[in-house]
Design a protein around this motif. Structure first.
Motif, PDB file in Angstrom:
ATOM      1  N   CYS A  65      96.829  35.227 -17.732  1.00  0.00           N
ATOM      2  CA  CYS A  65      98.103  35.930 -17.749  1.00  0.00           C
ATOM      3  C   CYS A  65      99.134  35.145 -18.576  1.00  0.00           C
ATOM      4  O   CYS A  65      99.819  35.703 -19.446  1.00  0.00           O
ATOM      5  N   SER A  66      99.208  33.822 -18.321  1.00  0.00           N
ATOM      6  CA  SER A  66     100.157  32.970 -19.062  1.00  0.00           C
ATOM      7  C   SER A  66      99.854  32.981 -20.560  1.00  0.00           C
ATOM      8  O   SER A  66     100.767  33.036 -21.397  1.00  0.00           O
ATOM      9  N   GLU A 104     100.981  36.212 -22.042  1.00  0.00           N
ATOM     10  CA  GLU A 104     102.453  36.269 -22.072  1.00  0.00           C
ATOM     11  C   GLU A 104     103.016  35.527 -23.285  1.00  0.00           C
ATOM     12  O   GLU A 104     104.023  35.938 -23.856  1.00  0.00           O
ATOM     13  N   ARG A 105     102.355  34.395 -23.630  1.00  0.00           N
ATOM     14  CA  ARG A 105     102.906  33.663 -24.787  1.00  0.00           C
ATOM     15  C   ARG A 105     102.199  34.053 -26.096  1.00  0.00           C
ATOM     16  O   ARG A 105     102.221  33.320 -27.073  1.00  0.00           O
ATOM     17  N   ARG A 160     102.835  40.201 -12.714  1.00  0.00           N
ATOM     18  CA  ARG A 160     102.945  39.826 -14.142  1.00  0.00           C
ATOM     19  C   ARG A 160     101.954  40.622 -14.986  1.00  0.00           C
ATOM     20  O   ARG A 160     102.256  41.050 -16.101  1.00  0.00           O
ATOM     21  N   LEU A 171     102.732  43.138 -18.123  1.00  0.00           N
ATOM     22  CA  LEU A 171     102.098  42.997 -19.446  1.00  0.00           C
ATOM     23  C   LEU A 171     101.475  44.320 -19.892  1.00  0.00           C
ATOM     24  O   LEU A 171     101.567  44.719 -21.056  1.00  0.00           O
ATOM     25  N   GLN A 180     104.107  46.657 -20.970  1.00  0.00           N
ATOM     26  CA  GLN A 180     104.608  46.218 -22.280  1.00  0.00           C
ATOM     27  C   GLN A 180     103.678  46.694 -23.391  1.00  0.00           C
ATOM     28  O   GLN A 180     104.123  47.212 -24.434  1.00  0.00           O
TER      29      GLN A 180
END
Length: 1121
Positions: free
Chosen positions: A1040-1041, A1044-1045, A1083, A1087, A1090
């Motif tokens: 997930c992290s 996200e980046r 999260r 995503l 998004q």
């Protein structure tokens, strides 16, 4: 150090005058009168004389010793000489008196004793003098005193006087423990002398005494080689036994048998070379029906003891199948010694064993012990050969014996009987229809026992035949005892049963049990209550269907069974109600609970007799009601606790006598008295008191566990009672309960403080409580003899550290660590002993199985050591490292390939904890342990692989530049684990998932050292992971992290891995909270929304189309909500 003498009672003037007369030199008449009065049947006269004697003993021990010695050597009266010997023995055994006797007096006493032995004509008095010599020598010989004793005994033994020979041999035998080591140089001479005394030229008394001397000497010799020098005396020892029997001297033969039983238990290998002759002789005695039962039973005890001496002679008796067959036949014949007593059919509880003889009881117990010691591979073939004839016999006793036999051998033959379950079960069920009620009862009893020993296999495979047969047996109204036993067998059956198996039969069983509850016979009602309780307990909420029908009957019994003869019925109703309440749950039960508890409170307030079973049943019923009602039970606690605390504080009812004493500990036939012999003391313990105490301690633990902070008002009082019981060696269950309660008491106090319910107590109180509990637990662990309880103690210690570990000071941590070292050392020593047993000449596969079970218990202990150290590391982090440095010499050997997989796993887990919790401070250990860790990734055991790959992950996370040079090697090892053909097999999935997690950590922390474009897609393809739910949350949060980046290597060239990422998110989200935390799931949803907004609709639709239909649906629901 000598115990100081007690303060002397003050003598009266009359007593002073009497004492002066008694102690007048050269005037024995007054003293002899005193001794005579000590034997008087007149209580008043005897009591006066005892007071006078006590005053002389306390104030004039030297004079008293000399007077007793003089009477022993010079009195013409055998009674006076006999009494003097008894009094001298008591005098010598009293340390406070003996230490007050001068050395000159002792020399006179020693000379007098030996002179008396030479002169005395009476055999019984010589034996008593020998007892005094033994007691005195036990004190003097270790100090290097009484150098003339051994030559004297030698002269007695080689003399021509049979009386002296016997006395010398008896004393020598009893002193062997003190002199054995010092006489190693004289073994040849001793062997020759003892051999002559065992010879056929001697009288039976001398030969039996020689037999005792050989047994005692062999038991105290230090090496097999030394013992081996006496092995050729075995034929003479067996010959001695046979001669005594041939001469009709059965009492003496029984004495010899008891000595040989001792030898079989302590030094079985001493008999190995002559085992065929020895066991053959014993079986011959057991078969000889003209001999007394006591003699035959002792011969059987010898063979069983030899079979049980596994640790010293593993497998020896299994090498003798012909003897097993013979013994089995003897025991089966003994089981037939049963009468059809009318009392049995009367179905009163106390007549359950009516008609059973002592032969029957010995046969029963011996079969059980034989099966446990020799195992199923030896016993089942013999049983299969012998039982068909018994099953087909016309005599009901033989059919009954066959059923009893199956019930007795099941525990020792579980594996083999489970393989032949169909044959065993049909054999028993066939006799459910036997014409004789005692045989039907025995068949039901067998099914009950088999349900316990062979469950749950028996329940799973044969519920459809066993339960209907038990139901039919409950209809045997002509034989209420059979009916009651069928109900009891339902208890055994349902204890090992799942609700799924029981449910289809519940209608029929519950209906029948309710009919039996209304039966006129109390035994039947009690059986029905027990069965109902067990059925409810096993079926849990399924039992709600029957609640409203059953509970009125139970409450009626509870309220109406008030007279003394119905006490057990009422107690069982209590048990049944509380188990039904737990099964159906608080909501269903709460309306009736109030009425039930009012009855219990009223009962508790009444004066119950000490032997009333209600007390024990009520303690347990209250605790179950508490489990059912939870915090709603708190108002009843002030009422429940006082009697419970009283029971927990019961003192053990112990009687101690001399092991040589002819007096029984308890003249009544009280079955609740258990006796054990320790050294020269026989200890009798009343087990009913201990059982009530154990129940109470268990209940205290239940309340603390269930009520948590609500239990706080009683924490101080309960801790004061239970902490000393950590070392209560009379009863294991008491110790176990005390151990389990320790963390619960700390937890209760901590929660009460945190929630402001602790009556102004704060953390300093918790510190005091911790200081009281933890050191006591550590000390108890140091002294604990049972491996299983050591495991429990470590488990409790671990929980205590979790609750209040941060409050421990350095000294307390030091004592815990020192004790863990001790536990590891003791365990290694036991393993070494077991390893030595595998080298014994008779070691076999069956013995190997038994060793495996012992080793499993040892592994459980190591598990607890690992958990305890893990908690200490998590609590103290790098402050624990100095202790870890001390432990390394104990832990490093555990990584070795020669250690068990469990030891290797634990050693790796401890290192993993050090790396994870101490981070930078642990870098200094990498050089030593990382090579082990890398090698362990290839371990054949999946649990070891899991611990190793997890360790690589934490090293990657915290190892920085120290780990960097090993990244390539680590990748290679992790790829092998992930790519293994069986990687996703249930046994291997945890290792696979941890390897995936470790790979992710390398990608995250050492990306510069790897070919990320190749490795990250490999990692992504392994997702989602679903085996290790803890690691799953870590890995999916990492993914997930990275998304996200906008991690380019995760998304791939032109976002080509996006469909895979969406598929992983979809699968994780569809699994609820299992594979991701609530936060991570949120999260992921953000995503996905998004992506839905930023991607062209066709691209997003195309990504979704690659998912499973149910995942598409779930995602659409999530995204639209």
């Amino acid at each position: 150090m000598a115990t100081p003498p007690p303060p002397s009672p003050q003598p009266t003037q009359l007593q002073l005058a009497q004492i002066a007369a008694i102690l007048t030199p050269n005037s024995p008449a007054h003293f002899e009168t005193l001794i005579t009065h000590l034997m008087s049947p007149d209580n008043a006269l005897r009591s006066q004389s005892e007071s006078l004697y006590t005053l002389i003993k306390l104030n004039h021990p030297d004079s008293l010793s000399l007077l007793l010695t003089s009477t022993l050597t010079a009195s013409a009266s055998p009674d006076l000489r006999s009494m003097s010997a008894l009094l001298l023995r008591k005098l010598v055994m009293d340390e406070s008196v003996l230490s007050g006797i001068g050395s000159e007096t002792k020399q006179t006493l020693k000379r007098g004793l030996l002179e008396a032995m030479l002169r005395e004509e009476s055999r019984s008095i010589v034996k008593k003098i020998g007892d005094v010599v033994v007691e005195l020598a036990g004190v003097e010989l270790p100090e290097g005193n009484w150098g003339g004793l051994m030559p004297f005994l030698y002269n007695c033994v080689v003399s021509g006087d049979a009386r002296l020979k016997e006395a010398g041999l008896v004393v020598f035998g009893q002193l062997a423990g003190y002199i054995g080591e010092s006489m190693v140089g004289e073994l040849g001479m001793m062997r020759e002398v003892l051999g002559r005394c065992l010879g056929s030229g001697e009288g039976n008394e001398v030969r039996i005494a020689a037999l005792g001397a050989v047994v005692n000497l062999v038991e105290c010799l230090g090496s097999g080689e030394e013992r081996g020098r006496f092995e050729d005396l075995v034929p003479g020892m067996v010959g001695t036994l046979n001669e005594a029997l041939n001469a009709g001297m059965e009492a003496m033969a029984q004495e010899a048998l008891e000595l040989l039983i001792d030898l079989a238990g302590t030094e079985p290998r001493f008999l190995r070379r002559r085992i065929v002759d020895v066991v053959g002789a014993m079986l011959q005695i057991a078969e000889a029906e003209h001999l007394e039962e006591g003699t035959r039973h002792l011969a059987i005890e010898f063979v069983i003891t030899l079979a049980e001496a596994r640790e010293r002679a593993p497998g020896m008796m299994r090498k003798m199948p012909q003897f097993v067959h013979r013994l089995f036949a003897i025991l089966m014949k003994m089981l037939c010694d049963i009468e059809d007593e009318p009392a049995w059919h009367g179905a009163e509880t106390e007549d359950e064993d009516a008609g059973e003889t002592s032969n029957y009881s010995v046969g029963q117990e011996s079969l059980d012990r034989l099966a446990i010691s020799l195992g199923g591979n030896t016993i089942v073939p013999v049983a299969s050969e012998v039982l068909p004839a018994y099953l087909a016999a016309l005599e009901w006793q033989k059919r009954h014996a066959a059923m009893t036999c199956l019930a007795q051998i099941a525990e020792g033959c579980v594996k083999v009987m489970t393989k032949n379950l169909e044959q065993v079960v049909s054999m028993v069920l066939n006799l459910f229809r036997d014409p004789h009620p005692r045989v039907r009862w025995a068949a039901i009893n067998a099914i009950g026992q088999l349900s316990t020993d062979l469950g749950p296999d028996l329940q799973t495979q044969f519920h459809s035949t066993v339960l209907p047969n038990l139901a039919s047996a409950m209809d045997d109204y002509q034989n209420p005892r059979v009916q009651a036993h069928a109900a009891s067998a339902v208890l055994n059956f349902s204890e090992n049963c799942t609700p799924e198996i029981l449910t289809p039969y519940l209608d029929g069983i519950v209906t029948k049990l309710l009919v039996l509850l209304q039966n006129g016979k109390q035994m039947v009602q009690e059986g029905a209550l027990t069965a109902l309780a067990s059925v409810a307990d096993s079926s849990q909420e399924v039992f709600q269907k029957y609640y409203s029908t059953v509970i009125p009957y139970l409450i009626a019994i509870l309220m109406n069974a008030t007279d003394k003869s119905h006490r057990m019925l009422r107690a069982k109703a209590m048990e049944c109600i509380s188990l039904v309440g737990m099964a159906v749950g608080k909501e269903k039960f709460k309306d009736d609970a109030k009425q039930v508890m009012e009855v219990l409170m009223k009962l508790q307030g009444s004066q119950l007799e000490a032997d009333d079973p209600t007390i024990s049943y009520m303690l347990q019923a209250w605790a179950r009601l508490c489990k059912c009602l939870g915090q709603d039970f708190l108002p009843y606690m002030p009422f429940v606790m006082p009697p419970l605390l009283q029971s927990a504080q019961l003192k053990p009812d112990v009687t101690i006598t001399s092991a040589n004493s002819d007096a029984d500990i308890d003249d009544s036939d009280d079955e609740s008295i258990e006796t054990i012999t320790l050294g020269d003391k026989r200890i009798g313990i009343k087990t009913s008191v201990l059982e009530e105490k154990a129940t109470a301690c268990n209940m205290l633990c239940c309340y603390a566990d269930e009520l948590k902070e609500g239990f706080f008002p009683w924490v101080d009082q309960v801790a004061t009672i239970l902490v000393p019981l950590l070392k209560f060696y009379f009863h294991e269950e008491v110790r176990k309960a005390a151990v389990s309660a320790m963390p619960e008491l700390l937890r209760s106090a901590k929660l009460a403080i945190e929630k402001g319910l602790a009556q102004d107590r704060n953390e300093s109180y918790l510190k005091q409580l911790t200081d009281y509990i933890v050191p006591a637990l550590v000390e108890a662990l140091h002294k604990e003899p049972e491996v299983g309880i050591c495991s429990n103690m470590l488990d409790a210690l671990n929980e205590c550290i979790q609750v209040s570990g941060s409050l421990l000071d350095e000294g307390q941590v030091r004592s815990i660590v020192d004790e863990i070292k001790q536990v590891i050392t003791a365990s290694s020593s036991r393993k070494k002993d077991r390893e030595d047993r595998t080298k014994a000449e008779d070691f076999d596969a069956e013995e190997g199985e038994l060793l495996k079970e012992e080793n499993e218990e040892e592994e459980e202990l190591f598990d607890q050591v690992g958990d305890c150290l893990g908690t200490l590391i998590k609590t103290f982090k790098s402050a624990f490292l100095p202790f870890f440095d001390e432990l390394r010499s104990y832990l490093t050997p555990m990584w070795g390939k020669d250690k068990t997989a469990e030891e290797r796993r634990i050693a790796i887990c401890i290192f993993d904890d050090i790396v994870e919790q101490c981070q930078g401070a642990a870098l200094r250990y990498y050089e030593t342990y990382l090579p082990f860790l890398l090698a362990a990734c290839n371990d054949e055991n999946a649990d070891v692989r899991q611990a190793a790959v997890y360790g690589l992950g934490v090293c990657a996370e915290y190892g920085g530049s120290v780990f960097r040079p090993l990244v390539g090697e680590a990748l290679s090892r992790l790829s092998a684990v992930i790519g293994h053909p069986n990687a996703r097999h249930p046994d291997d999935i945890m290792a696979h998932d941890n390897a995936v997690s470790a790979l992710g950590k390398i990608c995250q922390h050492h990306r510069e050292c790897i070919n990320a474009a190749q490795i990250i897609p490999l990692w992504l393809n392994c997702l989602p992971i679903k085996g290790d739910l803890v690691e799953a949350k870590v890995v999916h949060e990492q993914l997930c992290s990275m998304v996200e980046r906008s991690d380019t290597e995760v998304l791939g060239p032109n976002h080509q891995y996006l469909p895979k990422i969406v598929a992983v998110f979809a699968e994780v989200l569809c699994a609820g909270n299992d594979l991701a935390t609530e936060q991570t799931a949120g999260r992921m949803i953000n995503l996905l929304r998004q992506l839905q907004r930023t991607l062209p609709p066709s691209a997003f639709a195309s990504t979704l189309s690659s998912l499973q239909p149910q995942q598409q649906l779930a995602l659409q629901t999530i995204l639209s909500s």
